[in-house]
Design a protein around this motif. Structure first.
Motif, PDB file in Angstrom:
ATOM      1  N   LYS A   4       0.824  -1.203   0.000  1.00  0.00           N
ATOM      2  CA  LYS A   4       0.000   0.000   0.000  1.00  0.00           C
ATOM      3  C   LYS A   4       0.865   1.262   0.000  1.00  0.00           C
ATOM      4  O   LYS A   4       0.570   2.240  -0.693  1.00  0.00           O
ATOM      5  N   GLN A   5       1.943   1.251   0.774  1.00  0.00           N
ATOM      6  CA  GLN A   5       2.803   2.431   0.837  1.00  0.00           C
ATOM      7  C   GLN A   5       3.491   2.696  -0.494  1.00  0.00           C
ATOM      8  O   GLN A   5       3.655   3.852  -0.905  1.00  0.00           O
ATOM      9  N   GLU A   6       3.876   1.645  -1.192  1.00  0.00           N
ATOM     10  CA  GLU A   6       4.463   1.813  -2.523  1.00  0.00           C
ATOM     11  C   GLU A   6       3.436   2.392  -3.494  1.00  0.00           C
ATOM     12  O   GLU A   6       3.768   3.225  -4.335  1.00  0.00           O
ATOM     13  N   MET A   7       2.194   1.950  -3.356  1.00  0.00           N
ATOM     14  CA  MET A   7       1.131   2.514  -4.181  1.00  0.00           C
ATOM     15  C   MET A   7       1.006   4.011  -3.941  1.00  0.00           C
ATOM     16  O   MET A   7       0.934   4.809  -4.887  1.00  0.00           O
ATOM     17  N   ASP A  19      -3.272  16.071  -3.074  1.00  0.00           N
ATOM     18  CA  ASP A  19      -4.247  16.468  -2.074  1.00  0.00           C
ATOM     19  C   ASP A  19      -4.097  15.590  -0.824  1.00  0.00           C
ATOM     20  O   ASP A  19      -4.254  14.365  -0.905  1.00  0.00           O
ATOM     21  N   PRO A  20      -3.808  16.203   0.337  1.00  0.00           N
ATOM     22  CA  PRO A  20      -3.574  15.408   1.550  1.00  0.00           C
ATOM     23  C   PRO A  20      -4.766  14.541   1.941  1.00  0.00           C
ATOM     24  O   PRO A  20      -4.597  13.409   2.399  1.00  0.00           O
ATOM     25  N   GLY A  21      -5.989  15.067   1.770  1.00  0.00           N
ATOM     26  CA  GLY A  21      -7.180  14.316   2.120  1.00  0.00           C
ATOM     27  C   GLY A  21      -7.353  13.086   1.250  1.00  0.00           C
ATOM     28  O   GLY A  21      -7.705  12.005   1.736  1.00  0.00           O
ATOM     29  N   VAL A  22      -7.094  13.238  -0.045  1.00  0.00           N
ATOM     30  CA  VAL A  22      -7.209  12.116  -0.977  1.00  0.00           C
ATOM     31  C   VAL A  22      -6.159  11.062  -0.658  1.00  0.00           C
ATOM     32  O   VAL A  22      -6.453   9.865  -0.621  1.00  0.00           O
ATOM     33  N   LEU A  23      -4.933  11.491  -0.427  1.00  0.00           N
ATOM     34  CA  LEU A  23      -3.863  10.546  -0.106  1.00  0.00           C
ATOM     35  C   LEU A  23      -4.168   9.793   1.191  1.00  0.00           C
ATOM     36  O   LEU A  23      -3.946   8.579   1.293  1.00  0.00           O
ATOM     37  N   LYS A  24      -4.717  10.496   2.179  1.00  0.00           N
ATOM     38  CA  LYS A  24      -5.082   9.848   3.442  1.00  0.00           C
ATOM     39  C   LYS A  24      -6.204   8.834   3.225  1.00  0.00           C
ATOM     40  O   LYS A  24      -6.171   7.721   3.775  1.00  0.00           O
ATOM     41  N   MET A  26      -6.903   7.214   0.445  1.00  0.00           N
ATOM     42  CA  MET A  26      -6.358   6.070  -0.282  1.00  0.00           C
ATOM     43  C   MET A  26      -5.552   5.162   0.640  1.00  0.00           C
ATOM     44  O   MET A  26      -5.494   3.945   0.441  1.00  0.00           O
ATOM     45  N   GLU A  27      -4.941   5.757   1.659  1.00  0.00           N
ATOM     46  CA  GLU A  27      -4.177   4.965   2.624  1.00  0.00           C
ATOM     47  C   GLU A  27      -5.107   4.245   3.600  1.00  0.00           C
ATOM     48  O   GLU A  27      -4.865   3.106   3.995  1.00  0.00           O
ATOM     49  N   GLU A  28      -6.204   4.904   3.977  1.00  0.00           N
ATOM     50  CA  GLU A  28      -7.119   4.326   4.965  1.00  0.00           C
ATOM     51  C   GLU A  28      -7.947   3.174   4.402  1.00  0.00           C
ATOM     52  O   GLU A  28      -8.272   2.227   5.118  1.00  0.00           O
TER      53      GLU A  28
END
Length: 214
Positions: A4-7, A19-24, A26-28
């Protein structure tokens, strides 16, 4: 196997998603919850994956790109046309107040319910129905996102959008373009073309020339 982190780092940040919200979001959201068991080791690869009966889960980059382009806000209400396996709705739900999502294929609508039940996303409401008609009951919406391509954006969806809202949709049959439509008045819209894409065609009324009885 891609993690997931590589993604996040290579496929999203590395291709301009910022966008920080989008990245968060996608991580969640655990994409592995939305793919079949035999695809688990490929869950974070940046490509569509088969989920059965010629259907696929969208690639992570396009999910993130569309969410970023919509500039979603926490107080907003969103309609998604094309629930699929539920992955896109799960990502969007981390960014907004509520997601209403419709899916025309009955077994997919049921699969999405099962997948979303594995998560803690309580702000998603799904229904099996033809997305051409939208979901009048909960309109107007701040934003509408389509995950299947009509030849033109259906009028019922335009009608269910708030003034100041936006629709993001792949449009076209052979040569598709991702289009953002901004509602500037009751019947006034501004259109912006973003990039070439390839989505499955929208079926149901949209596949029959868009005839719609109100």
């Amino acid at each position: 196997m891609v993690t997931k982190q590589e993604m996040i780092e290579r496929q999203l940040k590395g291709r301009g998603i910022s966008d920080p919200g989008v990245l968060k979001a996608m991580e969640e959201v655990d994409r592995s919850l939305f793919v079949p068991e035999d695809q688990q080791d490929k869950a974070y690869e940046d490509r569509p994956l088969p989920i059965g009966k010629n259907q696929t889960i969208s690639q992570p980059y396009i999910v993130a790109y569309m969410a970023e382009q919509l500039q979603l806000q926490k107080e907003e209400k969103v309609l998604e046309v094309g629930t699929g396996c539920g992955y896109n709705a799960a990502v969007i739900s981390r960014l907004v107040k509520h997601v209403y999502s419709v899916e025309i294929i009955e077994w997919l609508a049921e699969l999405a319910k099962q997948n979303l039940a594995k998560t803690d996303y309580v702000n998603i409401t799904t229904k099996h129905r033809d997305g051409y008609a939208g979901w009048q009951e909960f309109s107007p919406y701040d934003a509408i996102i389509l995950t299947a391509a009509p030849s033109s954006i259906p009028k019922p969806l335009k009608d269910q959008l708030k003034i100041g809202g936006r629709i993001l949709a792949p449009v076209g049959r052979m040569n598709q373009q991702l289009v953002m439509l901004y509602k500037t008045g009751e019947e006034e819209f501004e259109e912006k073309t973003l990039l070439p894409v390839r989505f499955v065609p929208m079926t149901g009324r949209a596949d029959k020339g868009g005839s719609y009885g109100r």
